[in-house]
Enzyme design. Sequence first.
Site, PDB file in Angstrom:
ATOM      1  CE1 TYR A 196      -3.272   4.741  -0.980  1.00  0.00           C
ATOM      2  CE2 TYR A 196      -4.238   6.374  -2.740  1.00  0.00           C
ATOM      3  CZ  TYR A 196      -3.213   5.762  -2.545  1.00  0.00           C
ATOM      4  OH  TYR A 196      -2.788   5.040  -3.348  1.00  0.00           O
TER       5      TYR A 196
ATOM      6  CB  SER B 107      -1.261   7.721  -5.232  1.00  0.00           C
ATOM      7  OG  SER B 107      -3.385   7.582  -5.749  1.00  0.00           O
TER       8      SER B 107
HETATM    9  P1  NAD Z   1      -1.092  -4.660  -1.689  1.00  0.00           P
HETATM   10  O1  NAD Z   1      -1.565  -4.385  -1.299  1.00  0.00           O
HETATM   11  O2  NAD Z   1      -0.898  -5.509  -3.331  1.00  0.00           O
HETATM   12  O3  NAD Z   1       0.970  -4.653  -1.505  1.00  0.00           O
HETATM   13  C1  NAD Z   1       0.903  -3.748  -0.742  1.00  0.00           C
HETATM   14  C2  NAD Z   1       2.016  -3.928   0.101  1.00  0.00           C
HETATM   15  O4  NAD Z   1       2.870  -3.982   0.524  1.00  0.00           O
HETATM   16  C3  NAD Z   1       1.843  -6.018   0.527  1.00  0.00           C
HETATM   17  O5  NAD Z   1       2.696  -6.241   0.554  1.00  0.00           O
HETATM   18  C4  NAD Z   1       1.837  -5.233   1.783  1.00  0.00           C
HETATM   19  O6  NAD Z   1       1.627  -6.514   2.649  1.00  0.00           O
HETATM   20  C5  NAD Z   1       2.758  -4.874   2.386  1.00  0.00           C
HETATM   21  N1  NAD Z   1       1.895  -3.690   3.423  1.00  0.00           N
HETATM   22  C6  NAD Z   1       1.911  -3.289   3.506  1.00  0.00           C
HETATM   23  N2  NAD Z   1       1.519  -2.355   5.212  1.00  0.00           N
HETATM   24  C7  NAD Z   1       2.659  -2.465   4.831  1.00  0.00           C
HETATM   25  C8  NAD Z   1       3.836  -2.165   6.484  1.00  0.00           C
HETATM   26  N3  NAD Z   1       3.704  -1.414   7.470  1.00  0.00           N
HETATM   27  N4  NAD Z   1       5.316  -3.027   6.200  1.00  0.00           N
HETATM   28  C9  NAD Z   1       5.554  -3.764   5.558  1.00  0.00           C
HETATM   29  N5  NAD Z   1       4.944  -3.734   4.183  1.00  0.00           N
HETATM   30  C10 NAD Z   1       3.976  -3.101   4.028  1.00  0.00           C
HETATM   31  O7  NAD Z   1      -1.049  -3.130  -3.018  1.00  0.00           O
HETATM   32  P2  NAD Z   1      -0.528  -1.802  -4.802  1.00  0.00           P
HETATM   33  O8  NAD Z   1      -1.470  -1.926  -5.170  1.00  0.00           O
HETATM   34  O9  NAD Z   1       0.306  -2.756  -5.596  1.00  0.00           O
HETATM   35  O10 NAD Z   1      -0.126  -0.608  -4.118  1.00  0.00           O
HETATM   36  C11 NAD Z   1       1.789  -0.486  -3.962  1.00  0.00           C
HETATM   37  C12 NAD Z   1       1.261   0.703  -3.810  1.00  0.00           C
HETATM   38  O11 NAD Z   1       1.163   1.918  -4.789  1.00  0.00           O
HETATM   39  C13 NAD Z   1       1.549   1.703  -2.867  1.00  0.00           C
HETATM   40  O12 NAD Z   1       1.924   2.581  -1.760  1.00  0.00           O
HETATM   41  C14 NAD Z   1      -0.577   2.397  -3.381  1.00  0.00           C
HETATM   42  O13 NAD Z   1      -0.136   3.562  -2.692  1.00  0.00           O
HETATM   43  C15 NAD Z   1       0.422   2.079  -4.107  1.00  0.00           C
HETATM   44  N6  NAD Z   1      -0.494   2.649  -5.570  1.00  0.00           N
HETATM   45  C16 NAD Z   1      -1.209   1.291  -6.192  1.00  0.00           C
HETATM   46  C17 NAD Z   1      -2.264   2.345  -6.410  1.00  0.00           C
HETATM   47  C18 NAD Z   1      -3.321   1.071  -7.177  1.00  0.00           C
HETATM   48  O14 NAD Z   1      -4.064   1.008  -8.256  1.00  0.00           O
HETATM   49  N7  NAD Z   1      -2.891  -0.238  -7.171  1.00  0.00           N
HETATM   50  C19 NAD Z   1      -3.151   3.518  -7.388  1.00  0.00           C
HETATM   51  C20 NAD Z   1      -1.336   4.082  -7.194  1.00  0.00           C
HETATM   52  C21 NAD Z   1      -0.328   3.628  -6.245  1.00  0.00           C
END
Ligand code: NAD
Length: 258
Positions: free
Chosen positions: A155, A142
Amino acid sequence: MASYNYKEKHVLVTGGGSGIGKAISQGFAQNGAFVHILDITSNHYEDTVQEIRAAGGIAKGYVCDVSKQDQVLEVINTIAASNSIDILINNAGIAHVGNIEKTTEADMDRLYEVNVKGVYNCIYATIPHLKVNGGVVLNMASIASSVGIADRFAYSMTKGAVLTMTYSIAKDYLKDKIRCCSISPARVHTPFVDNFISKNYAGQEEEMFEKLSKSQPIGRMGLPSEVAALALFLCSDEASFITGTDFPIDGGFIRLNN
Ligand code: NAD
């Protein structure tokens, strides 16, 4: 989106049922890969698996809490018993809003368990299989990994660790032809963002959405498909000279926000 040849490649995507992970899973499947989605319950991956299959792709879902090493080892060893494993995408992650005073010990442990230990568990279980033919580990870091983001203490701690795990794995497994990189998105519009806005800013959802959009100098949030396009490139043979590097995809957040 550019096309790649992922035919006969087996790709593991954690948290592949939603948001960025879903777009990555769909992208790999569209390019011929067999996509193995590891997510917390079958409800979380079922729709994505069905959508990929309906579009002619190959996908299978597995219930797996990445924070639990026994579950991770069982699922990944089961996959490896009948397939090669070529690519691991450590995408599963959870959010927390709060400065250190609003971060309880339980918050700290919960974020560590999924975002740090989950990444460790999946790499730990996959490395012996990747060593057979070489491969790629791609971690979802991130912008919080490298610059301070207000009110994201726990985070940011976890995403800093994802970045340094990336460097460590890249160095240790260079000789085994395993490349390891990370992607650092700024805000991407996914259920992850919608959920924390509704949980933490009830009644101010629209204002908050606007504010978070404008925190990227480019004036909007990213799209999951834009992150998926970068992931597809980084895991491809076209990126074979790239390892041990983080790739921000951030609408100018890190460099242009001053
Ligand atoms: P999201 O919440 O839409 O999806 C996350 C997925 O991870 C979900 O399917 C959830 O069920 C799964 N998950 C959560 N805990 C879990 C566990 N213990 N075991 C297995 N699966 C698990 O999130 P997203 O926005 O698509 O984010 C995905 C990744 O990208 C994350 O690591 C997040 O930190 C990172 N990220 C997101 C953003 C953003 O703005 N959306 C920005 C930077 C980084």
